[in-house]
Scaffold this active site. Structure first.
Site, short mmCIF file in Angstrom:
data_model
loop_
_atom_site.label_atom_id
_atom_site.label_comp_id
_atom_site.label_asym_id
_atom_site.label_seq_id
_atom_site.Cartn_x
_atom_site.Cartn_y
_atom_site.Cartn_z
N GLU A 1 -6.32 39.52 50.47
CA GLU A 1 -5.90 40.23 51.68
C GLU A 1 -7.11 40.61 52.51
OE1 GLU A 1 -3.01 43.31 51.00
OE2 GLU A 1 -1.60 41.93 50.06
N SER A 2 -8.10 39.73 52.54
CA SER A 2 -9.23 39.95 53.44
C SER A 2 -8.68 40.17 54.84
CB SER A 2 -10.15 38.73 53.44
OG SER A 2 -10.83 38.64 52.21
N GLN A 3 -9.33 41.05 55.57
CA GLN A 3 -8.80 41.49 56.86
C GLN A 3 -9.27 40.59 58.01
OE1 GLN A 3 -6.79 44.70 57.19
NE2 GLN A 3 -6.47 43.61 55.28
N HIS B 1 0.34 52.37 55.39
CA HIS B 1 -0.73 51.97 54.48
C HIS B 1 -0.94 53.11 53.49
CE1 HIS B 1 -3.92 48.61 54.61
NE2 HIS B 1 -2.73 48.13 54.43
N LYS C 1 5.07 48.38 66.97
CA LYS C 1 5.53 48.52 65.60
C LYS C 1 4.74 49.62 64.90
CE LYS C 1 6.12 45.75 61.38
NZ LYS C 1 5.83 44.45 60.78
N HIS D 1 7.33 44.96 48.93
CA HIS D 1 6.58 45.08 50.18
C HIS D 1 6.88 43.92 51.12
CE1 HIS D 1 3.18 46.88 52.36
NE2 HIS D 1 2.88 45.66 52.72
#
Lengths: 232, 735
Positions: B312-314, B95, B91, B49
């Site tokens: 990976e808190s947003q 997900h 872009k 990824h």
């Protein structure tokens, strides 16, 4: 017309509203942040635009109704000032007690974004004078919680005193269940305060004021306001 | 530093997805056993990824340059010059894996992530689009996935106040275990105010802004780099939770800060969170970076350095500020009620050093982390060519109009209204062409006449049958859709969704699709400026159809020149482009004969260019009332879509002599457009002079579609069938 748009942190249709107001008045509205405690001097129209004022994860508009600026908006309204609340702005006006009732989740339990039609229920108000009574106009709408609700007593008063400004209708003006997408009580899309100086509605006439965007059906709301302020 | 015992480190590295030889490389770079935090950093940075280790050798062959390209791939998003001193920044990003595990949050955070990629470069987002692939609706849990993904995209985009103006959806059983959610954002910035991510300035403060860090999404990037097994639900804790309200605040605060001169560099914390943002910023700038975890705003107590670096808190961003400006910047973020913390500084060591509670938790040289990163040229196997099917050999069992009615109600061609009615497409007040109104979405730039046209496109069944032709077709269709509204196509973003790259046939699909895309980009002057790769889209060994989704952006100098597809009465219908009647891989073949067979339609890039340039010139000359490109379902479906769009019928001429009827009406030959014009004869003359094939095929009017043999069907009945499919499937689906 000297207008002020109240901007909460999650407001997102303030630019749309500014474009519509400037289009009819030639003047840029003042953007007033929610933490302010006073409106700019000489303001004669206050607009609460659409959006998600404080995220609206709980009851839409409940937190915004407690913002510092809302005290000034209440005072302005109490002195007979013109107040327009659209979508989230309508929700905030009901939460602030400036208009009766509440906006519940849409009956479909889904966000609804599409054009709707509204029938103008009275044309003798500062918000509707450029329509004929019974006129039908098109407007985009975009909300998850637009299902107007009030108790029987309030509904009787709204109808009895002629305080319903707009009802969802078919393009031909018929009041049908199918035209009332969010399930609003008695098909109510917008209401007025008893002195006709405060108006709240769910759809977005400010997004239909330019032929390029598909039409100018929403313009009479703003030209009515301009007219009422010019002749006041 | 607490190093892992050798045996434990080797075991953990496998759990974190590192191959044995990759782990050996970690040991040789460090010269010792890693700490837990270090092993975490290596494993996410070297995940498929984040590292693009299987795809890079192919992606670098794509054309990325044009005079209007300001920044191509390598930045957070692509940047192109659109005139009037402005740049478009855009872009598309996938997900997919999170959206299958947790549809609402997976899709919502997909939208949030791509928005950040765009506004981190200084742009105000003006439009969102998406490209969705779902399985068969009767597959287990699929309706819940469809419902959750649509709600998630709407829930996030509607709240941040960016209109969702376009997209595409396909259904195919190949996506039963791996639906695809690709989200695209387009933003606008002054062309001389673009913000980049390369860190610079010894001692400059490293600043963290946005939401607090929690334990959500740890190892999300690793999860996205493996196949699914039957226990994928257990991976739910690797999915992040979105907060669009905070994102809205972050957009406003960042844009306010960007109006000053305080920022040296900025990047969002996306996949692999604090790890990838700090490593990439320092690595690109050729500097070192030291971070103190104690200063990271934390949502939960007792978090370790490992957890904070991999969370990976947003809704978080990392930036390098000019020295001494911290207080000014902090005031802006506090106005918007967001966390602001100086969590470190830049060094000249070329290393990333992580400190926590007085201990060093990681100390890694940045250059080898990047330069020694694995890069694979994996074995490829070509997809066998399929036979070319002749239309005349395929019997038409039901006739054109019954076939048409079946097609317009089929899953891949039915109305998408049920979906787009849940997306706010008008917020901002600049949406000139809404979903369904035209082949591409058109959004005007506030205060200017100029507008952008945007589209997402891919035909996965073509890609499955012939990845090279399918790759070219996806790019050509995006170009065609922009052209069909009158826009000049400028550039694309690509979102490459494929199966397991360790299988030669999958890597072969990838390589061939890139070849086809590259050829189309070159021929159409339509370079790739950004992109994203999603591999391992397989569940229990079954892969998806190869899906190189293309997001295209074009420009209209005057929004008023944009045309839609709604047909009005009294116009000549002119077909531009050559029709052989190509039924291989067509929807007619699949829906009417139940066969997914044959070679897909070939893409003649010269004809694409010639025909498209001709159509665009006619639109800009004001000669075209409505325009629609011919794609899925061919000519008769295009006529029906235009008729339903305008509520107007049409009378159609008989197929030309020598054409098989089914091939004429439903063939999916490329490079074709259907135009509605006042003067068909004048248009044919212009086409003749331009060397472009064109023919008048009918005339609009009435309420029915009428064929030359007198058979007819009412447009209202077609519309009813067209609109009924998705609501019948989805209404009643609880949220």
């Amino acid at each position: 017309m000297k207008s002020a748009i109240i901007v909460f942190p999650g407001t997102n249709r303030e630019r749309d509203m500014a474009i519509a107001l400037e289009r009819v008045s030639g003047r840029k509205p003042a953007m007033v942040f929610h933490r302010e405690t006073a409106l700019p001097a000489g303001v004669d129209l206050v607009v609460l635009p659409g959006g998600f004022s404080h995220g609206d994860y709980l009851r839409c508009g409940a937190m915004a109704a407690q913002s510092p600026i809302m005290r000034a908006v209440r005072d302005f309204a109490a002195a007979g000032g013109l107040v327009l609340g659209v979508c989230n702005g309508f929700q905030i006006l009901t939460e602030a007690g400036l208009l009766p009732g509440a906006l519940l989740r849409n009956a479909t339990l889904r966000f609804l974004s599409m054009d709707c039609h509204m029938r103008v229920e009275r044309a003798d108000t500062p918000f509707t004078s450029h329509w004929q009574k019974g006129a039908v106009f098109r407007s985009p709408m975009a909300h998850g919680d637009g299902n107007y609700f009030c108790d029987d007593e309030t509904l009787a008063r709204l109808n009895g005193e002629g305080l319903v400004a707009f009802r969802y209708a078919t393009p031909e003006g018929a009041i049908t269940a199918a035209a009332n997408r969010n399930g609003a009580r008695d098909h109510i899309a917008g209401i007025l305060s008893p002195n006709l100086r405060i108006c709240g509605l769910m759809p977005h006439p400010e997004d239909l004021v330019d032929p390029l965007m598909g039409g100018t059906d929403g313009l009479p709301l703003f030209t009515s306001l301009l007219d009422s302020l010019a002749t006041a | 530093m607490q190093l892992l015992p050798a045996e434990r480190a080797a075991q953990l590295s496998a759990e974190f997805g590192l191959k044995p030889d990759e782990y050996e490389r970690v040991l040789s770079i460090l010269g010792r056993s890693p700490s837990l935090t270090e092993l975490g950093i290596f494993s996410v940075m070297w995940s498929e990824h984040c590292s693009y280790k299987s795809s890079r050798v192919w992606l670098k062959t794509l054309p990325t340059k044009a005079p209007w390209v300001i920044h191509g791939p390598g930045e957070n998003a692509g940047v192109i010059d659109i005139g009037d001193g402005l740049a478009a920044i855009f872009k598309m990003e996938s997900h997919n894996h999170p959206s299958f595990i947790e549809p609402y949050q997976g899709a919502a955070t997909g939208v949030g992530g791509i928005l950040r990629d765009v506004f981190t470069m200084g742009a105000r987002p003006i439009a969102n689009l998406n490209a969705l692939r779902f399985g068969s609706p009767d597959a287990p849990k699929m309706k819940r996935v469809i419902d959750g993904v649509v709600r998630g995209i709407g829930g996030y985009g509607n709240c941040v106040g960016v209109p969702t103006v376009g997209g595409e959806v396909n259904f195919h059983p190949a996506y039963n275990g791996n639906p695809l959610v690709n989200a695209m954002t387009v933003g606008i910035a002054p062309r001389d105010r673009i913000f980049l991510s390369a860190a610079a300035g010894l001692g400059n403060p490293v600043v963290y802004v946005g939401s607090k860090t929690g334990r959500d999404g740890i190892h999300g990037a690793t999860m996205a780099s493996t196949e699914f097994s039957a226990d994928s639900e257990e991976k739910r804790p690797t999915v992040q939770i979105g907060d669009p309200f905070t994102e809205k605040l972050l957009i406003e605060a960042c844009l306010e800060l960007m109006a000053t001169d305080m920022i040296v560099a900025i990047q969002d914390m996306g996949a692999a969170g604090l790890t990838s943002s700090s490593v990439e910023m320092a690595g690109k700038g050729g500097v070192g970076i030291e971070l103190v975890m104690d200063n990271v705003p934390q949502r939960e107590v007792g978090m370790t350095a490992y957890e904070m670096m991999l969370s990976e808190s947003q809704e978080r961003m990392l930036m390098i500020l000019k020295p001494g400006r911290e207080a000014e910047a902090e005031a802006i973020f506090h106005k918007w009620e967001l966390d602001f913390a100086v969590i470190g500084h830049l060094t000249d060591t070329g290393r990333i050093v992580i400190r926590h509670k007085g201990e060093i938790e990681a100390d890694i040289p940045l250059a080898p982390l990047e330069s020694e990163a694995p890069l694979y040229r994996r074995p490829t196997a070509e997809t066998p060519k399929q036979p070319v099917l002749a239309a005349a050999d395929l019997a038409d069992p039901i006739g054109p109009l019954p076939a048409l009615e079946k097609l317009v109600g089929s899953l891949d061609l039915c109305s998408r209204r049920w979906i787009w009615d849940q997306y706010d497409s008008t917020v901002g007040g600049q949406t000139v062409k809404r979903p369904g109104g035209a082949d591409a979405a058109v959004v005007k730039l506030e205060g200017l006449k100029r507008a952008l046209a945007m589209t997402t496109d891919c035909t996965p069944r073509y890609c499955q049958a012939d990845p090279e032709a399918g790759g070219a077709q996806a790019v050509a269709e995006a170009w065609r859709n922009l052209t069909a509204v009158g826009a000049r196509p400028l550039a694309i973003t690509d979102n490459m969704n494929f199966g397991n790259p360790e299988k030669p046939e999958i890597m072969g699909q990838f390589a061939a699709a890139v070849r086809g895309m590259g050829a189309a980009c070159l021929a159409l002057d339509f370079p790739v400026v950004s992109g994203n790769v999603s591999l391992y889209n397989e569940t229990q060994g079954r892969g998806i159809l190869p899906t190189p989704a293309i997001g295209g952006v074009g420009v209209l100098e005057d929004a008023a020149q944009a045309v839609g597809l709604a047909l009005q009465p009294g116009l000549d219908l002119v077909l531009v482009g050559d029709t052989q009647g190509w039924l291989g891989q067509s929807l007619w073949l699949r829906e009417i004969l139940g066969r997914e067979r044959g070679a897909p339609p070939p893409v003649d890039l010269g004809a694409e260019r010639r025909n498209g340039d001709f159509v665009r010139a006619r639109i800009l000359a004001g000669e075209v009332a409505a325009c629609h490109d011919l794609a899925d379902g061919g000519l008769l479906v295009a006529v029906a879509e235009m008729a339903m769009g305008g509520g107007t019928g049409a009378t159609l001429a008989a197929p030309p002599a020598g054409q098989a009827t089914q091939g004429w009406w439903f063939g999916e030959d490329q490079a074709r457009y259907l135009l509605a014009v006042q003067d068909g004869a004048a248009l044919l003359e212009a086409a003749r002079q331009a060397g472009v094939p064109a023919a008048v095929v009918g005339r609009s009017g009435g309420r029915d579609l009428v064929l030359a043999d007198g058979s007819s069907i009412s447009v209202a009945r077609l519309a009813e069938t067209h609109e009924a499919t998705l609501p019948a499937l989805m209404n009643g689906e609880a949220g």
